[in-house]
Write a protein that holds these residues in place. Sequence first.
Motif, PDB file in Angstrom:
ATOM      1  N   PRO A 132       0.825  -1.226   0.000  1.00  0.00           N
ATOM      2  CA  PRO A 132       0.000   0.000   0.000  1.00  0.00           C
ATOM      3  C   PRO A 132       0.856   1.273   0.000  1.00  0.00           C
ATOM      4  N   ARG A 133       1.911   1.280   0.796  1.00  0.00           N
ATOM      5  CA  ARG A 133       2.810   2.436   0.873  1.00  0.00           C
ATOM      6  C   ARG A 133       3.482   2.686  -0.491  1.00  0.00           C
ATOM      7  N   ILE A 134       3.918   1.616  -1.148  1.00  0.00           N
ATOM      8  CA  ILE A 134       4.605   1.753  -2.442  1.00  0.00           C
ATOM      9  C   ILE A 134       3.622   2.258  -3.497  1.00  0.00           C
ATOM     10  N   ILE A 135       2.431   1.651  -3.521  1.00  0.00           N
ATOM     11  CA  ILE A 135       1.417   2.064  -4.505  1.00  0.00           C
ATOM     12  C   ILE A 135       1.021   3.521  -4.289  1.00  0.00           C
ATOM     13  N   ALA A 136       0.843   3.907  -3.035  1.00  0.00           N
ATOM     14  CA  ALA A 136       0.405   5.272  -2.742  1.00  0.00           C
ATOM     15  C   ALA A 136       1.434   6.295  -3.215  1.00  0.00           C
TER      16      ALA A 136
ATOM     17  N   ILE B 145       4.159 -12.364  -9.576  1.00  0.00           N
ATOM     18  CA  ILE B 145       3.822 -13.392  -8.586  1.00  0.00           C
ATOM     19  C   ILE B 145       3.977 -14.790  -9.180  1.00  0.00           C
ATOM     20  N   HIS B 146       4.582 -15.665  -8.375  1.00  0.00           N
ATOM     21  CA  HIS B 146       4.732 -17.053  -8.804  1.00  0.00           C
ATOM     22  C   HIS B 146       3.928 -17.971  -7.893  1.00  0.00           C
ATOM     23  N   TYR B 147       3.203 -18.863  -8.513  1.00  0.00           N
ATOM     24  CA  TYR B 147       2.547 -19.986  -7.810  1.00  0.00           C
ATOM     25  C   TYR B 147       1.353 -19.645  -6.910  1.00  0.00           C
ATOM     26  N   ARG B 148       1.323 -18.475  -6.260  1.00  0.00           N
ATOM     27  CA  ARG B 148       0.340 -18.264  -5.187  1.00  0.00           C
ATOM     28  C   ARG B 148      -0.811 -17.351  -5.573  1.00  0.00           C
ATOM     29  N   ALA B 149      -2.004 -17.963  -5.744  1.00  0.00           N
ATOM     30  CA  ALA B 149      -3.209 -17.205  -6.068  1.00  0.00           C
ATOM     31  C   ALA B 149      -3.542 -16.214  -4.961  1.00  0.00           C
ATOM     32  N   ASP B 150      -3.302 -16.616  -3.700  1.00  0.00           N
ATOM     33  CA  ASP B 150      -3.670 -15.743  -2.575  1.00  0.00           C
ATOM     34  C   ASP B 150      -2.898 -14.426  -2.615  1.00  0.00           C
ATOM     35  N   LEU B 151      -1.611 -14.492  -2.982  1.00  0.00           N
ATOM     36  CA  LEU B 151      -0.825 -13.257  -3.070  1.00  0.00           C
ATOM     37  C   LEU B 151      -1.362 -12.356  -4.184  1.00  0.00           C
ATOM     38  N   ALA B 152      -1.766 -12.971  -5.296  1.00  0.00           N
ATOM     39  CA  ALA B 152      -2.309 -12.189  -6.412  1.00  0.00           C
ATOM     40  C   ALA B 152      -3.570 -11.454  -5.984  1.00  0.00           C
ATOM     41  N   VAL B 153      -4.458 -12.174  -5.295  1.00  0.00           N
ATOM     42  CA  VAL B 153      -5.710 -11.558  -4.826  1.00  0.00           C
ATOM     43  C   VAL B 153      -5.407 -10.428  -3.838  1.00  0.00           C
ATOM     44  N   MET B 154      -4.482 -10.675  -2.920  1.00  0.00           N
ATOM     45  CA  MET B 154      -4.125  -9.639  -1.940  1.00  0.00           C
ATOM     46  C   MET B 154      -3.528  -8.414  -2.631  1.00  0.00           C
ATOM     47  N   ALA B 155      -2.642  -8.632  -3.610  1.00  0.00           N
ATOM     48  CA  ALA B 155      -2.028  -7.503  -4.313  1.00  0.00           C
ATOM     49  C   ALA B 155      -3.093  -6.683  -5.032  1.00  0.00           C
ATOM     50  N   MET B 156      -4.070  -7.372  -5.618  1.00  0.00           N
ATOM     51  CA  MET B 156      -5.145  -6.663  -6.329  1.00  0.00           C
ATOM     52  C   MET B 156      -5.991  -5.868  -5.343  1.00  0.00           C
ATOM     53  N   GLU B 157      -6.196  -6.443  -4.172  1.00  0.00           N
ATOM     54  CA  GLU B 157      -6.992  -5.720  -3.167  1.00  0.00           C
ATOM     55  C   GLU B 157      -6.240  -4.511  -2.618  1.00  0.00           C
ATOM     56  N   CYS B 158      -4.906  -4.553  -2.721  1.00  0.00           N
ATOM     57  CA  CYS B 158      -4.097  -3.395  -2.313  1.00  0.00           C
ATOM     58  C   CYS B 158      -4.128  -2.289  -3.362  1.00  0.00           C
ATOM     59  N   GLY B 159      -4.612  -2.592  -4.571  1.00  0.00           N
ATOM     60  CA  GLY B 159      -4.662  -1.563  -5.612  1.00  0.00           C
ATOM     61  C   GLY B 159      -3.584  -1.672  -6.671  1.00  0.00           C
ATOM     62  N   ILE B 160      -2.978  -2.844  -6.821  1.00  0.00           N
ATOM     63  CA  ILE B 160      -1.980  -3.022  -7.876  1.00  0.00           C
ATOM     64  C   ILE B 160      -2.673  -2.858  -9.237  1.00  0.00           C
ATOM     65  N   ALA B 161      -1.942  -2.354 -10.261  1.00  0.00           N
ATOM     66  CA  ALA B 161      -2.582  -2.041 -11.540  1.00  0.00           C
ATOM     67  C   ALA B 161      -2.594  -3.221 -12.508  1.00  0.00           C
ATOM     68  N   LYS B 162      -1.737  -4.194 -12.255  1.00  0.00           N
ATOM     69  CA  LYS B 162      -1.642  -5.353 -13.155  1.00  0.00           C
ATOM     70  C   LYS B 162      -0.930  -6.465 -12.391  1.00  0.00           C
ATOM     71  N   VAL B 163      -1.235  -7.709 -12.760  1.00  0.00           N
ATOM     72  CA  VAL B 163      -0.564  -8.841 -12.126  1.00  0.00           C
ATOM     73  C   VAL B 163       0.093  -9.683 -13.211  1.00  0.00           C
ATOM     74  N   ARG B 164       1.341 -10.087 -12.965  1.00  0.00           N
ATOM     75  CA  ARG B 164       1.962 -11.059 -13.870  1.00  0.00           C
ATOM     76  C   ARG B 164       1.966 -12.395 -13.154  1.00  0.00           C
ATOM     77  N   ILE B 165       1.207 -13.331 -13.654  1.00  0.00           N
ATOM     78  CA  ILE B 165       1.102 -14.649 -13.024  1.00  0.00           C
ATOM     79  C   ILE B 165       0.722 -15.650 -14.113  1.00  0.00           C
ATOM     80  N   ASN B 166       1.170 -16.870 -13.974  1.00  0.00           N
ATOM     81  CA  ASN B 166       0.795 -17.898 -14.936  1.00  0.00           C
ATOM     82  C   ASN B 166      -0.231 -18.822 -14.295  1.00  0.00           C
ATOM     83  N   PRO B 167      -1.493 -18.701 -14.712  1.00  0.00           N
ATOM     84  CA  PRO B 167      -2.569 -19.414 -14.018  1.00  0.00           C
ATOM     85  C   PRO B 167      -2.355 -20.922 -13.942  1.00  0.00           C
ATOM     86  N   GLY B 168      -1.671 -21.493 -14.908  1.00  0.00           N
ATOM     87  CA  GLY B 168      -1.439 -22.938 -14.899  1.00  0.00           C
ATOM     88  C   GLY B 168      -0.536 -23.372 -13.758  1.00  0.00           C
ATOM     89  N   ASN B 169       0.168 -22.445 -13.155  1.00  0.00           N
ATOM     90  CA  ASN B 169       1.079 -22.790 -12.059  1.00  0.00           C
ATOM     91  C   ASN B 169       0.515 -22.474 -10.685  1.00  0.00           C
TER      92      ASN B 169
END
Lengths: 368, 368
Positions: free
Chosen positions: B65-69, B79-103
């Motif tokens: 949040p501090r970095i985004i602000a 993000i690698h492997y972890r869906a939970d981190l992706a969801v949390m980052a999006m809830e923090c207001g990140i503008a885009k996520v790089r993740i491979n859904p198959g992993n």
Amino acid sequence: MHQTRFFHIGGVPIGGEAPVTVQSMTNTDSRDAEATLAQVKELAAAGCDIVRLSIYDEECIKALPRIIAGSPVPLVADIHYRADLAVMAMECGIAKVRINPGNIGSADGVRKVASCAKTHHIPIRIGVNSGSIDKDILRRDGGVTARGMLDSALMHARLLENEGFHDIVLSLKASTVLTTVAAYRLAAAETDYPLHVGVTEAGLPGAGNIKSAVGIGSLLLDGIGNTVRVSLTGSPIPEAQAAIDILKAVGLRKDHVDVVSCPTCGRTGIDVAGIARRVESELSDIRIPLTVAVMGCVVNGPGEAREADIGIAGGGLSAAGGSAGGEGSSYGVGALFEKGKAPVKVEGDLAAILIARARELAKAKEEK
Amino acid sequence: MHQTRFFHIGGVPIGGEAPVTVQSMTNTDSRDAEATLAQVKELAAAGCDIVRLSIYDEECIKALPRIIAGSPVPLVADIHYRADLAVMAMECGIAKVRINPGNIGSADGVRKVASCAKTHHIPIRIGVNSGSIDKDILRRDGGVTARGMLDSALMHARLLENEGFHDIVLSLKASTVLTTVAAYRLAAAETDYPLHVGVTEAGLPGAGNIKSAVGIGSLLLDGIGNTVRVSLTGSPIPEAQAAIDILKAVGLRKDHVDVVSCPTCGRTGIDVAGIARRVESELSDIRIPLTVAVMGCVVNGPGEAREADIGIAGGGLSAAGGSAGGEGSSYGVGALFEKGKAPVKVEGDLAAILIARARELAKAKEEK
């Protein structure tokens, strides 16, 4: 792949199946044989296969035999307007002449140049830059166009063809990448003359390297280009390295160590840049193809470096997420991986470990 | 020209008719909000339109949040492997996520990521490198291929498409230019997803710049690529300048002074490199397109610089052959030429004369 005629510039083959060669040009005064020869040797040592020099008067011609005798590579005389200088340079033993026959001024001059070149088996390069397009063509097109550049070059070529001379190389260098690439693509589609490829007046190193890499590299990727020149303002020596790096980038020079190293991120725990620099410099003498990877972490490292022959990844064999931020030192724990083998944990001076093992691998490959 | 979907990464448009943007990635520890934010700002100041950072655990999420602000540009969570981190980052207001859904490991994870991204209008980049090709595809192809890279990416994309999510960016970075270019050409032919273009692990600056320029530049020349990343080992800051230089080289960034300067030869009588360097640095603040030429001699100078708005050629207005060899100083006699005007003889500090006149021209152009 552009299919072209094949001939020789001195002992260096050009066109056909011949390898793409590297050229540069001296910026010493060509009247000064010693200074010019010294720079020719420096350029050859830097990797130039062929070197060009400006021959602009009789004093330059006087210096030429000494320069030719001492040169380790074939030389090209760059001549404007004067057929007599071209003939004299050829009689001195120059390996190639760059001259535009349409600017010589007389049909007699063209005949003499073509006949002398034919007798001595000396190729002629016709070089049309964005600034030397024929005036009528420039008027026809309303400005500089790729079509106009090629038409100008073909107009010059026709004068030589009419004399039964066909050992012609064309260059079509514009100062913008877009026009340069368009002109060479047209030339490759419409002629079978070997092409000397470059972006003219690319500017200072830095942006000039980038311009040249985009222009020359994209043509080479499409199989266009038989000899290349990177034109940078300042000393010509860095031009050779830039040209060689372009040939390496497109896979046309393979007899070296290719260092693959990650851009580092929040997961990086070792000094990737420092290790990569040591690998690059300490293995620069190796003359066989070897890909060496330096990766910051074991999360992506070994996987991303799959095409490497050997590599190191920082942080041991645990597949956990990152820990330390930024960059560390060359000393530490890492995973050494080799093609077809399971990774091995190593500890100590990672750069030294990697370099020693890479050298062993290179030796083994060489002996095969 | 590759026709693609159009959407936004934060306030920055991507795809469709949007301009090609510059990206880079921090190499600080993302848990350290202050250090990471400082580097994000540095990258933005260097010209990055979008900045990526590695989010590898809950500590990184806490710093987010501090970095985004504080960030002046949209941020991308890697993000690698972890869906939970992706969801949390999006809830923090990140503008885009790089993740491979198959992993991510589970269909439920993919559903959560897609649903959260859809709700917040956050695009997802699927990034397949030569090292992260799907194992079955790698076996099918017997190694790394462009086809295999694209098929892997499309396999990941399908998981998102099945959730009705289509704001997808693809990247297909290989560590060799040949495979990289081939993979993106395939992608442009077969998909309408915007493409994030780069050569991965290009290595150290120097050869790494050349590799990136050839790979990224040749794709951009063919209308392929919507956002670019130059990956260099070491500090990420030079990546921004290299990327901008590539965009300038292919004509996609024009709001600057383009310095065209000759490589110098035996005819050169003035300090071309010194003058060019002064022009480049002293006019770096100009934000309109202006081509400024610095040419060594009047033989080819004005002609070769025909596309320039303004330029200087060393050696006065006489059209005789060269005289002095090597390089001289910025003080001397030269010919100042401007588009559509007859050249004017000038004398004195040629760099200062050229810079002053170029600045006047830029001002006049700007006021138009």
